[in-house]
Design an enzyme around this catalytic site. Structure first.
Site, PDB file in Angstrom:
ATOM      1  CE  LYS A  84     -16.378 -21.246 110.573  1.00 31.66           C
ATOM      2  NZ  LYS A  84     -17.457 -20.636 109.766  1.00 31.66           N
ATOM      3  CB  SER A  88     -19.597 -17.318 108.255  1.00 30.21           C
ATOM      4  OG  SER A  88     -20.599 -17.123 109.225  1.00 30.21           O
ATOM      5  CB  SER A  91     -19.190 -18.008 112.272  1.00 25.70           C
ATOM      6  OG  SER A  91     -19.134 -18.751 111.068  1.00 25.70           O
TER       7      SER A  91
END
Lengths: 485, 101
Positions: free
Chosen positions: A77, A176, A152
């Site tokens: 990420k 997330s 997210s």
């Protein structure tokens, strides 16, 4: 049945010598270049991945002892630092910022021989539940390109779902990892707070943030956790583990386990088809010998409100460091204060500014007691609910998300509705306990996730339940039509 | 509940954020409705409830306050990120110049 790319399958071939790390990494990069034009899971691919894979092959050929992830491609990420990589957390304000050091998870993956293949898209500063707030444009759900992947960590979830990589890392502050895992039909684990070091993770809310893996199988997720977990002197909240993760020891047997179904989670606001699918998954576990008990988490209905005080409050102070001077985006004003205001006003997206202001407000004199202190007390009540329930049952099972993936743009302009998509996941962060989402079926051809929550540091029980379920079902083996091989 | 324009500007000032006109309007609404939602917590009596302060229930970690320096590559990379510099030093606008408050 499609063969999905897993660590286990790749490792078997690498060890047999029927596959080289160079060929594996090369084919992943090729698949990404073809497929990611549409999905947009990645923001950037590593320039050195092939070279690193060759080095692993050379060491293997020389008969060296290699780490548990030798030659395995892993996606990161965009909020975890990799030395020399740009790292923006999906935000304009970090445009051009390059990691000056490796996050602890990065270092541990590298030490285990993993090939970091690229950085994945995410909501702006990790604030969002759909990956639509990313400054770099949205990611699409590989199961249906008109739908969001969740967020997210939407890029990391989509990258695994599309078969671009076997595993990836995400971060989870209020869901997330688990919510995008659910919406993209993959396994996603949020470990117990303190299990994984946050050093080198661009902080959103420090008392809630935790890094964890995406994978197709529970065993792969456990192997990733084994590599990244453990005490780190650079993160004082990381914990000396009394029990480390050993993927080989996961029992595929749930006989005698007591599972709690919280009645408050099944009341309203959930898509009835999602509810039916989740309850069918629970029935499968019962058929395999688990017992079900209805439990109560009486403060569940206050969790979202407490979360939307605590998280923006912590975020507003964490994001104070983005001043446009030491790294990232810069916009000059007449004086220093104006430079701060211009840099931050232009560099942060609307949702981020909304939460910074919310946090500044609830922490300001006169409002602190009514909002922030109150929320910390409610957080204690929520944690106590879970502590009490987990004395009666071994784990708690719920839906991960109240709905399947929704259309791009559908909830974008309605913050409260967007926040509600995390209603089942935020409690685990508030209570600091581990929680995992596993694929458990489809509604309208879109994946549904089963969430399993457990006692603090008892990831083992989650793995045991998840692995048993996966041994009885094949949902996790399915791949989106566009990306089936 | 809707915030006044002045209230939004005051919060933006505390947050060091420059806002455009349309943003001020949007936040008057959306911050108001979020705060209305979170006011739900006031329903709960919490007088005797302790605050959850530390998630991992760990104790303070102390270490000697000594300068250790850092890895040369890390140092160079950190400096490369500076928006403006003079040699290896971060260059910023004067902190007290032109202040009116």
């Amino acid at each position: 049945m499609d063969e999905r790319l897993t660590i286990a399958s790749a490792k078997a071939n690498l060890e047999k010598g029927s596959l080289s790390a160079e060929a594996l990494v090369g084919s992943c990069l090729e698949t990404i270049k073809q497929g990611d034009k549409d999905v947009h899971a990645f923001l950037e691919l590593s320039q050195t991945a092939i070279e690193e894979a060759r080095a692993i092959d050379a060491r293997r050929n020389a008969g060296e002892q290699l780490g548990p992830l030798a030659g395995i491609p892993v996606a990161m990420k965009d909020n975890m630092l990799v030395q020399g990589w740009e790292s923006t957390a999906g935000a304009l304000i970090l445009e051009g910022h390059k990691g000056s050091y490796n996050a602890t998870v990065t270092q541990r993956l590298k030490d285990a021989g993993a090939i970091l293949i690229g950085r994945t898209n995410m909501d702006d500063a990790a604030m969002g539940s759909s990956t639509e707030t990313s400054h770099w444009g949205p990611t699409k759900n590989p199961w249906d390109m008109t739908k969001v992947p969740g967020g997210s960590s939407g890029g990391s979830a989509a990258a695994v779902a599309a078969g671009f990589v076997p595993v990836s890392l995400g971060s989870d502050t209020g869901g997330s990892i688990r919510q995008p895992a659910s919406l993209c039909g993959v396994v996603g684990l949020k470990p117990t707070y303190g299990r994984v070091s946050r050093y080198g993770l661009i902080a959103l809310a420090s008392s809630l943030d935790q890094i964890g893996p995406f994978a197709h199988t529970v065993e792969d997720a456990a192997l990733m956790l084994q590599v990244i977990e453990g005490k780190d002197p650079r993160d004082a909240t990381s914990v000396d583990l009394t029990q480390t993760t050993i993927p080989e020891l996961i029992e595929k047997d749930v006989r005698g386990l007591k599972l709690g179904l919280p009645k408050e989670y099944f009341l309203e606001g959930m898509d009835p088809a999602v509810k039916k699918t989740v309850l069918e998954a629970v029935d499968r576990l019962v058929a395999a010998g688990a017992q079900i008990e209805e439990i109560s988490l009486p403060h569940a209905e206050y969790a979202l409100a407490a979360y939307y005080i605590i998280q923006p409050a912590e975020a507003s102070s964490n994001l104070g460091r983005f001043d446009g001077l030491r790294y990232g985006y810069h916009s000059s004003g007449q004086n220093l204060k104006e430079t701060y205001e211009r840099t931050r006003g232009e560099g942060f997206g609307r949702e981020v500014k909304r939460r910074i202001m919310l946090g500044s407000y609830t922490l300001s004199a006169g409002y602190y007691d009514a909002y922030y202190r109150k929320a910390l007390k409610v957080r204690s009540l929520i944690k106590k609910d879970f502590d009490d329930a987990l004395k009666i049952v071994d784990a708690i099972v719920t839906p991960t998300s109240p709905s399947v993936a929704w259309g791009l743009g559908e909830k974008f302009n309605d913050p409260l509705t967007m926040y509600l998509s995390d209603i089942y996941t935020i409690t685990a962060n508030l209570a600091t306990i581990p929680a995992m989402s596993i694929p458990c079926g489809f509604v309208n051809d879109l994946p549904v996730g089963l969430q399993i929550m457990g006692k603090a540091f008892d990831e083992y029980t989650l793995f045991r339940i998840g692995a048993t379920y996966q041994s009885l079902t094949d949902w996790y083996l399915r791949s989106p039509d566009t990306f089936s091989t | 509940m809707k915030f006044t324009r002045e209230e939004i500007l005051q919060i933006a000032k505390l947050s060091r954020l420059h806002l455009e006109e349309d943003e001020i309007e949007e936040y008057r609404e959306s911050l108001g409705s979020i705060l209305e939602y979170v006011a739900k917590l006031q329903e709960l009596k919490t007088d005797d409830v302790p605050e959850l302060q530390h998630a991992a229930e760990v104790k303070n970690v102390f270490r000697a306050d000594v300068v250790e320096g850092c890895d040369e590559e890390v140092r160079h990379r950190a400096i490369d990120n500076f928006t403006d510099k003079e040699g290896d030093l971060l260059k910023v606008q004067a902190v007290f110049e032109g202040r009116t408050e």
